[in-house]
Design a protein around this motif. Structure first.
Motif, PDB file in Angstrom:
ATOM      1  N   ALA A   1       0.843  -1.214   0.000  1.00 16.52           N
ATOM      2  CA  ALA A   1       0.000   0.000   0.000  1.00 16.52           C
ATOM      3  C   ALA A   1       0.868   1.250   0.000  1.00 16.52           C
ATOM      4  O   ALA A   1       0.609   2.212  -0.739  1.00 16.52           O
ATOM      5  CB  ALA A   1      -0.925  -0.009   1.222  1.00 16.52           C
ATOM      6  N   ARG A   2       1.931   1.237   0.819  1.00 14.62           N
ATOM      7  CA  ARG A   2       2.828   2.404   0.883  1.00 14.62           C
ATOM      8  C   ARG A   2       3.536   2.606  -0.459  1.00 14.62           C
ATOM      9  O   ARG A   2       3.654   3.726  -0.947  1.00 14.62           O
ATOM     10  CB  ARG A   2       3.871   2.226   2.001  1.00 14.62           C
ATOM     11  N   ASP A   3       4.008   1.501  -1.074  1.00 13.98           N
ATOM     12  CA  ASP A   3       4.695   1.596  -2.370  1.00 13.98           C
ATOM     13  C   ASP A   3       3.754   2.197  -3.411  1.00 13.98           C
ATOM     14  O   ASP A   3       4.155   3.063  -4.199  1.00 13.98           O
ATOM     15  CB  ASP A   3       5.135   0.209  -2.864  1.00 13.98           C
ATOM     16  N   ALA A   4       2.505   1.730  -3.429  1.00 11.77           N
ATOM     17  CA  ALA A   4       1.548   2.195  -4.435  1.00 11.77           C
ATOM     18  C   ALA A   4       1.305   3.689  -4.255  1.00 11.77           C
ATOM     19  O   ALA A   4       1.277   4.449  -5.237  1.00 11.77           O
ATOM     20  CB  ALA A   4       0.233   1.423  -4.309  1.00 11.77           C
ATOM     21  N   ARG A   5       1.166   4.136  -3.003  1.00  5.50           N
ATOM     22  CA  ARG A   5       0.908   5.556  -2.765  1.00  5.50           C
ATOM     23  C   ARG A   5       2.146   6.395  -3.107  1.00  5.50           C
ATOM     24  O   ARG A   5       2.049   7.441  -3.736  1.00  5.50           O
ATOM     25  CB  ARG A   5       0.494   5.760  -1.304  1.00  5.50           C
ATOM     26  N   ASP A   6       3.332   5.927  -2.695  1.00  4.58           N
ATOM     27  CA  ASP A   6       4.555   6.719  -2.891  1.00  4.58           C
ATOM     28  C   ASP A   6       4.956   6.805  -4.374  1.00  4.58           C
ATOM     29  O   ASP A   6       5.492   7.817  -4.822  1.00  4.58           O
ATOM     30  CB  ASP A   6       5.721   6.134  -2.074  1.00  4.58           C
ATOM     31  N   THR A   7       4.686   5.737  -5.140  1.00  5.85           N
ATOM     32  CA  THR A   7       5.071   5.772  -6.557  1.00  5.85           C
ATOM     33  C   THR A   7       3.944   6.332  -7.429  1.00  5.85           C
ATOM     34  O   THR A   7       4.201   6.815  -8.524  1.00  5.85           O
ATOM     35  CB  THR A   7       5.427   4.364  -7.101  1.00  5.85           C
TER      36      THR A   7
END
Ligand code: DC
Length: 209
Positions: free
Chosen positions: A161-167
């Motif tokens: 979830a964090r990767d999807a939001r940050d990228t």
């Protein structure tokens, strides 16, 4: 000399940035801590991290908040990721990071957009990553050692979830700068990753581009 260290959550970029700073005698800034402070202050204000105005209001957090252990909580990392999508928040934190990068003598900064936005002129840029599964494994072991009861699957879901939001965000998304070295440490221990990072920075000092 300015060294930019970017990468996703739990990639080891903070450990690598601190080791580079110690090796070359440079000051280091963990820029994620600034976003964590904004996220946590938003919560203290009973605001909504997804609301740009609430998040912007939290950007004048007291300086002492940066020493609060609560900034290290996983939940605070999630809040930080949410407030960091707002362009107004990124603008509010911009100058402070640029000033740190450009101080006389140089600096090391770690984050998501150091090599692309904050210090595109950095002398050495590293993009530190590892597979989501390996990052989740390391983060899970570390959390269990701190006595946090959490499953591996929950940690992996949070990392995705964090990767999807940050990228995926429109403003200054996490991405590898064209001139950054990709340091995938999935199959390395911390010592090997640090040695590889320092060796790369040394090549940049000897052969500035
Ligand atoms: O590095 P960290 O996990 O402490 O960062 C927390 C969040 O802050 C991350 O999910 C996205 C945001 N962040 C950012 O948008 N830009 C940075 N330079 C550093 C962090």
């Amino acid at each position: 000399m300015i060294v930019a260290v970017d990468g996703p959550t739990a990639s080891g970029k903070g450990t690598i940035a601190r080791a580079i700073a110690a090796h070359f005698g440079l000051p280091v800034l963990d820029t994620g801590l600034l976003y964590r402070a904004v996220g946590y202050q938003t919560q203290l204000n009973h605001g909504d991290a997804d609301d740009a105005n609430d998040a912007l209001a939290a950007c004048d957090f007291p300086k002492a908040l940066l020493d609060d252990p609560a900034l290290r909580y996983e939940s605070t990392g999630g809040l930080a990721s949410r407030v960091s999508v707002h362009p107004a928040v990124r603008r509010a934190l911009f100058q402070r990071q640029v000033d740190f990068a450009n101080q006389p003598g140089g600096a090391v900064l770690d984050g998501r957009d150091i090599g692309t936005v904050i210090a595109p002129h950095a002398n050495a840029k590293l993009f530190v990553t590892a597979s989501p599964e390996e990052r989740a494994r390391r983060r899970h072991v570390e959390m269990l050692s701190r006595g946090v009861a959490v499953t591996y699957d929950a940690v992996l879901a949070d990392i995705h979830a964090r990767d999807a939001r940050d990228t995926g965000r429109a403003d200054a998304p996490l991405r590898q700068a064209d001139d950054a070295l990709l340091l995938d440490n999935s199959a390395m221990d911390a010592k090997e990753a640090i040695a590889a990072a320092i060796a790369f920075v040394e090549t940049k000092i000897r052969r500035p581009s």
